[in-house]
Design an enzyme around this catalytic site. Structure first.
Site, mmCIF file in Angstrom:
data_model
loop_
_atom_site.group_PDB
_atom_site.id
_atom_site.type_symbol
_atom_site.label_atom_id
_atom_site.label_comp_id
_atom_site.label_asym_id
_atom_site.label_seq_id
_atom_site.Cartn_x
_atom_site.Cartn_y
_atom_site.Cartn_z
ATOM 1 N N CYS A 13 0.702 -1.229 0.117
ATOM 2 C CA CYS A 13 -0.121 -0.163 0.027
ATOM 3 C C CYS A 13 0.925 1.313 -0.014
ATOM 4 C CB CYS A 13 -0.945 -0.077 1.189
ATOM 5 S SG CYS A 13 -0.511 0.328 2.944
ATOM 6 N N ASN A 16 2.460 1.615 3.994
ATOM 7 C CA ASN A 16 2.870 0.197 4.675
ATOM 8 C C ASN A 16 2.399 0.326 6.408
ATOM 9 O OD1 ASN A 16 5.597 -2.054 5.460
ATOM 10 N ND2 ASN A 16 3.542 -2.613 5.081
ATOM 11 N N CYS A 18 -1.431 0.575 7.285
ATOM 12 C CA CYS A 18 -2.654 0.452 7.295
ATOM 13 C C CYS A 18 -3.414 -0.748 6.435
ATOM 14 C CB CYS A 18 -3.581 1.547 7.037
ATOM 15 S SG CYS A 18 -3.549 3.097 8.067
ATOM 16 N N ARG A 19 -3.268 -0.739 5.300
ATOM 17 C CA ARG A 19 -3.947 -1.640 4.317
ATOM 18 C C ARG A 19 -3.002 -2.907 4.335
ATOM 19 N NH1 ARG A 19 -5.293 1.888 -0.482
ATOM 20 N NH2 ARG A 19 -3.373 2.751 0.220
ATOM 21 N N SER A 20 -1.606 -2.649 3.891
ATOM 22 C CA SER A 20 -0.873 -3.692 3.637
ATOM 23 C C SER A 20 -0.343 -4.563 4.782
ATOM 24 C CB SER A 20 0.305 -3.484 2.823
ATOM 25 O OG SER A 20 1.012 -2.279 3.198
ATOM 26 N N ASP A 130 -8.391 3.603 1.403
ATOM 27 C CA ASP A 130 -7.401 3.929 2.821
ATOM 28 C C ASP A 130 -8.097 4.328 3.791
ATOM 29 O OD1 ASP A 130 -5.102 4.615 4.248
ATOM 30 O OD2 ASP A 130 -4.068 5.731 2.567
#
Length: 163
Positions: A13, A16, A18-20, A130
């Site tokens: 993301c 690095n 939140c999402r990934s 995000d």
């Protein structure tokens, strides 16, 4: 990928945090539950260097903890050119990440890059939003999308590998 080799999965993301790392932690738990820890390597990275060395966003960790998923051990890093040779799957969260990763990597390895939600057509979208600037519901939504995609990803890898 041959059946004797391990499979590498990298979630990507922007920062690095939140999402990934969410995808990293969710997928890691699924891999552990499947008894495939020795066969699948998992990591996460960001396209930007904003948070290198930092743990995931506290809101991501709180959402993960509520689902019995640990992620406090993860640390942000930036995606590297070498990742194209170390990972079989480079899974991005949105169009912007996709473009940056494609620009970074060698053309002959672009086939390794895809969207995480390519593994979850039932979600009905391509981009994982995000949640950084939103409220708690955004983190819950990301977890739901990621859990679906990661379960399907693991199923796909197992089928391809004959596991």
């Amino acid at each position: 990928m041959s059946q004797s080799q391990s499979v590498g999965v990298l979630f990507i993301c922007m920062g690095n945090i939140c999402r990934s790392p969410t995808a990293h932690a969710v997928f890691r738990k699924l891999v552990e539950q499947a008894g495939l820890v020795n066969k699948i390597r998992i990591d996460s990275a960001g396209t930007h260097a904003y948070h290198i060395g930092n743990p995931p966003d506290p809101r991501s960790m709180e959402t993960a903890a509520s689902r019995n998923i640990a992620m406090a051990d993860l640390r942000a890093r930036k995606v590297a050119f070498s990742d194209f040779y170390e990972f079989d799957y480079l899974l991005v969260m949105d169009d912007h990440n996709y473009q940056l990763v494609i620009e970074l990597g060698p053309r002959e390895e672009h086939h390794r890059v895809s969207y995480l939600l390519d593994f979850a057509p039932e979600v009905g979208r391509k981009d994982v939003p995000d949640p950084y600037y939103g409220g708690p519901q955004g983190f819950e939504q990301v977890f739901d999308m990621v859990e679906t995609a990661c379960a399907n990803l693991l199923s796909t890898i197992r089928q391809k590998q004959g596991w």
